[in-house]
Design a protein around this motif. Structure first.
Motif, PDB file in Angstrom:
ATOM      1  N   UNK A  21       0.776  -1.220   0.000  1.00  0.00           N
ATOM      2  CA  UNK A  21       0.000   0.000   0.000  1.00  0.00           C
ATOM      3  C   UNK A  21       0.810   1.273   0.000  1.00  0.00           C
ATOM      4  N   UNK A  22       2.128   1.156  -0.203  1.00  0.00           N
ATOM      5  CA  UNK A  22       2.977   2.329  -0.211  1.00  0.00           C
ATOM      6  C   UNK A  22       2.791   3.094  -1.518  1.00  0.00           C
ATOM      7  N   UNK A  23       2.638   4.410  -1.442  1.00  0.00           N
ATOM      8  CA  UNK A  23       2.462   5.165  -2.670  1.00  0.00           C
ATOM      9  C   UNK A  23       3.774   5.204  -3.451  1.00  0.00           C
ATOM     10  N   UNK A  24       3.679   5.386  -4.775  1.00  0.00           N
ATOM     11  CA  UNK A  24       4.828   5.252  -5.666  1.00  0.00           C
ATOM     12  C   UNK A  24       5.923   6.268  -5.353  1.00  0.00           C
ATOM     13  N   UNK A  25       5.558   7.502  -5.073  1.00  0.00           N
ATOM     14  CA  UNK A  25       6.559   8.528  -4.805  1.00  0.00           C
ATOM     15  C   UNK A  25       7.388   8.190  -3.567  1.00  0.00           C
ATOM     16  N   UNK A  26       6.720   7.721  -2.526  1.00  0.00           N
ATOM     17  CA  UNK A  26       7.435   7.355  -1.297  1.00  0.00           C
ATOM     18  C   UNK A  26       8.321   6.152  -1.525  1.00  0.00           C
ATOM     19  N   UNK A  27       7.817   5.175  -2.277  1.00  0.00           N
ATOM     20  CA  UNK A  27       8.603   3.971  -2.561  1.00  0.00           C
ATOM     21  C   UNK A  27       9.862   4.314  -3.350  1.00  0.00           C
ATOM     22  N   UNK A  28       9.717   5.188  -4.358  1.00  0.00           N
ATOM     23  CA  UNK A  28      10.869   5.589  -5.180  1.00  0.00           C
ATOM     24  C   UNK A  28      11.895   6.328  -4.323  1.00  0.00           C
ATOM     25  N   UNK A  29      11.430   7.224  -3.457  1.00  0.00           N
ATOM     26  CA  UNK A  29      12.342   7.976  -2.595  1.00  0.00           C
ATOM     27  C   UNK A  29      13.079   7.047  -1.631  1.00  0.00           C
ATOM     28  N   UNK A  30      12.348   6.068  -1.087  1.00  0.00           N
ATOM     29  CA  UNK A  30      12.969   5.126  -0.161  1.00  0.00           C
ATOM     30  C   UNK A  30      14.007   4.275  -0.871  1.00  0.00           C
ATOM     31  N   UNK A  31      13.676   3.828  -2.080  1.00  0.00           N
ATOM     32  CA  UNK A  31      14.613   3.003  -2.844  1.00  0.00           C
ATOM     33  C   UNK A  31      15.865   3.802  -3.201  1.00  0.00           C
ATOM     34  N   UNK A  32      15.689   5.063  -3.565  1.00  0.00           N
ATOM     35  CA  UNK A  32      16.827   5.914  -3.921  1.00  0.00           C
ATOM     36  C   UNK A  32      17.761   6.094  -2.731  1.00  0.00           C
ATOM     37  N   UNK A  33      17.178   6.281  -1.557  1.00  0.00           N
ATOM     38  CA  UNK A  33      17.991   6.466  -0.362  1.00  0.00           C
ATOM     39  C   UNK A  33      18.756   5.195  -0.015  1.00  0.00           C
ATOM     40  N   UNK A  34      18.106   4.054  -0.160  1.00  0.00           N
ATOM     41  CA  UNK A  34      18.744   2.787   0.142  1.00  0.00           C
ATOM     42  C   UNK A  34      19.853   2.476  -0.852  1.00  0.00           C
ATOM     43  N   UNK A  35      19.630   2.776  -2.136  1.00  0.00           N
ATOM     44  CA  UNK A  35      20.666   2.561  -3.141  1.00  0.00           C
ATOM     45  C   UNK A  35      21.878   3.445  -2.870  1.00  0.00           C
ATOM     46  N   UNK A  36      21.627   4.683  -2.432  1.00  0.00           N
ATOM     47  CA  UNK A  36      22.730   5.586  -2.096  1.00  0.00           C
ATOM     48  C   UNK A  36      23.533   5.031  -0.928  1.00  0.00           C
TER      49      UNK A  36
END
Length: 369
Positions: A21-36
């Protein structure tokens, strides 16, 4: 507590990415932070084709808990020869020009070692010598001769397994002068004879006409590049490569036994947290492991702090003050006090196999701070 923060962010973000149920914008931001956090500028592209075979040498490094044989290095990459039209100029098995495309190495990484591994051939007899050259400037037929710089000279004796030559000087030059990578020249000569080519070399340097591609893949020379990225270098220079347990100068005595009987689920301790890369949607580029047990710390830090809660002197004082006036300061926090690294094998944007060691990824101990 940089390591503790890193581990906490990993655990929180992976849980966040996997949450329903996570919205796409939040998921993308979280993934970007984790990749960094993992030192990746972006997510490696999804591939519909199967993952190519992982070189045995890379598998062995991974199975050895990511033990990279170069001081300070935290990353290993493997490269195979890129065929070109120049290959036809070297029909013999004693001499060959190898080319490795290192254009995908991130600019923040520093080369700490480079091993060129050759598989032995069983046909040869008697001692031989392998000469490895950096092609500083290629020659032109009938006009100029190539400029070669000797990198390594290795004695060859009949046997099995692999032979390793050192190519670090050439690799460092290529990474600094990206347009000056003209490859390596390998030559095998008879030991003790002046400039005499080996008739039956002890090592394999080129593919034979009778070999299919799959058979040659397991026998061809392999360049293993060991690097240190900027994050690891900064941590090493600052002495923060690993969070270690702090020991108290003196052991506390006189704690109340009823606190030891407090329910275990309420006391600060390590709790299970499994990170599944398939749930995060990363199983298409992470080769191994499929996931790992990250753990996390949770629980109460009651007054007085028991010895097994591994509290610092500051935490003991803070807990004491809190017991007198809870409005003045909060209780000490339950956080990681000891962390350990994990190793990951993955395919990068250029479809190259990468082994990277990530510090402070798994909680080994918790305490009150």
């Amino acid at each position: 507590m940089r390591g503790a923060c890193a581990c906490a962010v990993v655990c929180a973000l992976v849980a966040l990415c996997a949450a329903a149920g996570l919205d796409e914008a939040t998921r993308v931001a979280a993934e970007k932070q984790l990749l960094a956090l993992l030192g990746l500028p972006k997510r490696p592209s999804r591939r519909s084709a199967p993952v190519p075979p992982i070189p045995r040498a890379m598998r062995m490094l991974y199975e050895a808990s990511g033990a990279i044989p170069a001081a300070a290095a935290n990353t290993a990459r493997s490269y195979q020869h890129v065929p070109t039209e120049l290959d036809a100029r070297f029909p013999g098995e004693h001499r060959f020009r190898l080319f490795f495309n290192l254009s995908g190495v991130p600019s923040d990484e520093v080369a700490r070692g480079a091993d060129l591994k050759f598989h032995r051939a069983t046909e040869g007899t008697g001692p031989q010598r392998l000469l490895l050259y950096d092609v500083v400037r290629p020659g032109r037929r009938g006009k100029t001769t190539p400029i070669l710089r000797l990198l390594d000279s290795v004695t060859l004796l009949p046997g099995e397994g692999t032979v390793t030559a050192d190519a670090i000087d050439a690799v460092r030059r290529w990474l600094l002068e990206t347009d000056q990578n003209h490859g390596l020249l390998v030559r095998v000569i008879e030991e003790g004879q002046h400039n005499v080519d080996a008739k039956r070399p002890h090592v394999r340097v080129r593919r034979r006409a009778t070999e299919d591609e799959e058979e040659w893949r397991s026998q061809q020379p392999l360049l293993l590049l060991y690097t240190e990225d900027a994050r690891a270098r900064e941590a090493r220079e600052n002495g923060e490569s690993r969070l270690t347990r702090n020991k108290r100068a003196t052991q506390r005595r006189g704690h109340r036994p009823h606190h030891r009987r407090k329910e275990a689920r309420e006391i600060c301790q390590r709790r299970p947290l499994f990170v599944d890369f398939a749930e995060v949607g990363w199983s298409d580029w992470i080769v191994a492991p499929p996931g790992y047990e990250a753990y996390f710390c949770q629980g109460d830090c009651p007054f007085p702090l028991a010895d097994h809660l591994n509290g610092t002197n500051h935490a003991i004082v803070q807990t004491l003050v809190n017991s007198v006036d809870p409005a003045l300061v909060p209780k000490a926090c339950c956080i990681p006090t000891q962390l350990s690294p994990i190793s990951m094998l993955y395919m990068d944007e250029h479809n190259q196999v990468v082994l990277k060691n990530y510090q402070d990824m798994m909680v080994m101990g918790c305490g009150c701070r």
